[in-house]
Design an enzyme around this catalytic site. Structure first.
Site, short mmCIF file in Angstrom:
data_model
loop_
_atom_site.label_atom_id
_atom_site.label_comp_id
_atom_site.label_asym_id
_atom_site.label_seq_id
_atom_site.Cartn_x
_atom_site.Cartn_y
_atom_site.Cartn_z
N TYR A 184 150.43 44.99 102.40
CA TYR A 184 149.60 43.77 102.36
C TYR A 184 148.47 43.89 103.38
O TYR A 184 147.30 43.59 103.08
CB TYR A 184 150.49 42.57 102.66
CG TYR A 184 149.84 41.21 102.50
CD1 TYR A 184 149.76 40.60 101.26
CD2 TYR A 184 149.32 40.54 103.61
CE1 TYR A 184 149.17 39.34 101.11
CE2 TYR A 184 148.75 39.28 103.47
CZ TYR A 184 148.67 38.68 102.22
OH TYR A 184 148.10 37.43 102.10
N SER B 141 142.70 37.48 104.23
CA SER B 141 143.79 36.86 104.98
C SER B 141 143.52 37.06 106.46
O SER B 141 142.76 37.98 106.84
CB SER B 141 145.10 37.57 104.61
OG SER B 141 146.15 37.20 105.50
P1 NAD Z 1 150.52 32.35 94.79
O1 NAD Z 1 151.71 33.20 94.57
O2 NAD Z 1 150.64 30.87 94.64
O3 NAD Z 1 149.33 32.82 93.88
C1 NAD Z 1 149.09 34.18 93.56
C2 NAD Z 1 148.37 34.21 92.25
O4 NAD Z 1 148.18 35.57 91.87
C3 NAD Z 1 149.18 33.53 91.14
O5 NAD Z 1 148.32 32.81 90.29
C4 NAD Z 1 149.77 34.72 90.42
O6 NAD Z 1 150.07 34.43 89.06
C5 NAD Z 1 148.64 35.70 90.54
N1 NAD Z 1 149.03 37.08 90.27
C6 NAD Z 1 150.05 37.79 90.80
N2 NAD Z 1 150.12 39.00 90.23
C7 NAD Z 1 149.11 39.06 89.32
C8 NAD Z 1 148.67 40.04 88.41
N3 NAD Z 1 149.29 41.22 88.29
N4 NAD Z 1 147.61 39.73 87.61
C9 NAD Z 1 147.00 38.53 87.69
N5 NAD Z 1 147.37 37.57 88.54
C10 NAD Z 1 148.42 37.83 89.34
O7 NAD Z 1 149.99 32.73 96.24
P2 NAD Z 1 148.77 32.18 97.12
O8 NAD Z 1 149.35 31.89 98.45
O9 NAD Z 1 148.02 31.13 96.42
O10 NAD Z 1 147.91 33.50 97.26
C11 NAD Z 1 146.62 33.63 96.71
C12 NAD Z 1 145.82 34.63 97.54
O11 NAD Z 1 145.66 34.10 98.86
C13 NAD Z 1 146.52 35.99 97.69
O12 NAD Z 1 145.54 37.00 97.63
C14 NAD Z 1 147.10 35.90 99.09
O13 NAD Z 1 147.26 37.15 99.68
C15 NAD Z 1 146.04 35.09 99.80
N6 NAD Z 1 146.50 34.44 101.03
C16 NAD Z 1 147.49 33.51 101.00
C17 NAD Z 1 147.89 32.92 102.19
C18 NAD Z 1 148.95 31.88 102.23
O14 NAD Z 1 149.41 31.54 103.34
N7 NAD Z 1 149.39 31.32 101.12
C19 NAD Z 1 147.29 33.29 103.40
C20 NAD Z 1 146.28 34.25 103.37
C21 NAD Z 1 145.90 34.82 102.19
#
Ligand code: NAD
Length: 257
Positions: free
Chosen positions: A152, A139
């Site tokens: 986080y 991130s």
């Molecule tokens: P999201 O909530 O749509 O997806 C998260 C995923 O992780 C989902 O598929 C969820 O089911 C899964 N998950 C959660 N707990 C779990 C567990 N215990 N076991 C297995 N799977 C699990 O969120 P996202 O925004 O797509 O985030 C995905 C990644 O991207 C994360 O690591 C997040 O930190 C990172 N990220 C997101 C953003 C953003 O702005 N959306 C920015 C930077 C980084």
């Protein structure tokens, strides 16, 4: 179809960035294993849809990334792993004195420790082939900080460090390890924060997105799951054979500020 014959495992891929990455890898020809901790018909349907749209093999395997044994079993059940995308992640926002210790533990487990377990098992498969890609979804918060996101930010800085270490341990073996650092991407994780932010700032949706959420993203535009997927596909391509131990920001200029 550069990735034809490769098997990709993407943790946390029944939604958001993980699902977008799985779709992008499948479009590039890789067989894909989707994952989350649930085991619902709709989870398996996502894999079926990818298979029918792209012609690759796609499966969904339930495994809880907060549990080390599940992380390791995921790679074993996948039956191999050429491309590992450590993406599963959760968020919790509170000042450090009010931050529930159990939230700290689960964020560290899912966002960081899971990658230690999956990588440890996946590397054995990659070394057998003399080729592998580990892509960690970190991130902008792996490179910078914001208040109230202690767990986080600690986890995301940690996964950047883990990526560098894995890169050094695999250098010269045909295996690379890198971290992608997205800014804000409009996914369910971010969508869920909008109503809270609207309430906290007494602003409408559009204003809170532009003035508060994208305040640190100079483009004032969300990154998309397709852009993150494309960056993963690039890191898996031959053009990126010598790209290892580094971070790629997809953040609209956030970390240039
Ligand atoms: P999201 O909530 O749509 O997806 C998260 C995923 O992780 C989902 O598929 C969820 O089911 C899964 N998950 C959660 N707990 C779990 C567990 N215990 N076991 C297995 N799977 C699990 O969120 P996202 O925004 O797509 O985030 C995905 C990644 O991207 C994360 O690591 C997040 O930190 C990172 N990220 C997101 C953003 C953003 O702005 N959306 C920015 C930077 C980084």
């Amino acid at each position: 179809m550069e990735l034809k014959g490769k098997l990709a495992v993407i943790t946390g891929s029944n939604s958001g960035i993980g699902l977008g990455v799985a779709e992008a890898l499948a479009r590039a020809g890789a067989d894909v294993v989707l994952n989350s901790f649930t085991d619902r018909a709709e989870d398996h349907d996502l894999a079926r849809k990818i298979a029918s749209e792209t012609g690759v093999m796609a499966r969904y395997i339930a495994a809880d990334m907060s549990k080390g044994d599940d992380c390791r079993a995921l790679i074993e059940k996948a039956g191999g792993c050429d491309i590992l995308v450590n993406n599963a992640g959760i968020q919790y926002v509170a000042p450090i004195q009010d931050f529930p210790p159990e939230k700290w533990d689960s964020i560290l487990a899912i966002n960081l420790t899971s990658a230690f377990h999956t990588t440890a098992v996946a590397l054995a498969h990659m070394r057998k082939q003399g080729w592998g890609r580990v892509v960690n979804i970190a991130s902008a918060h792996g490179l910078t900080a914001s208040p109230f996101k202690s767990a986080y930010i600690a986890a995301k800085h940690g996964i950047v460090g883990l990526s560098k270490t894995v890169a050094l341990e695999t250098a010269g073996e045909g295996i690379t390890c890198n971290a992608i650092c997205p800014g804000y991407v409009l996914t369910p994780l971010v969508e869920a924060q909008i109503p809270e932010q609207m309430k906290a700032h007494t602003m409408d949706r559009e204003t809170v997105i532009r003035e508060v959420m994208l305040d640190r993203q100079p483009s004032r535009q969300f990154a998309t799951v397709e852009q993150i997927g494309g960056t993963v596909v690039y890191l898996c391509s031959a053009a990126a054979d010598q790209v290892t131990g580094t971070t790629i920001s997809v953040d609209g200029g956030w970390t240039a500020l």
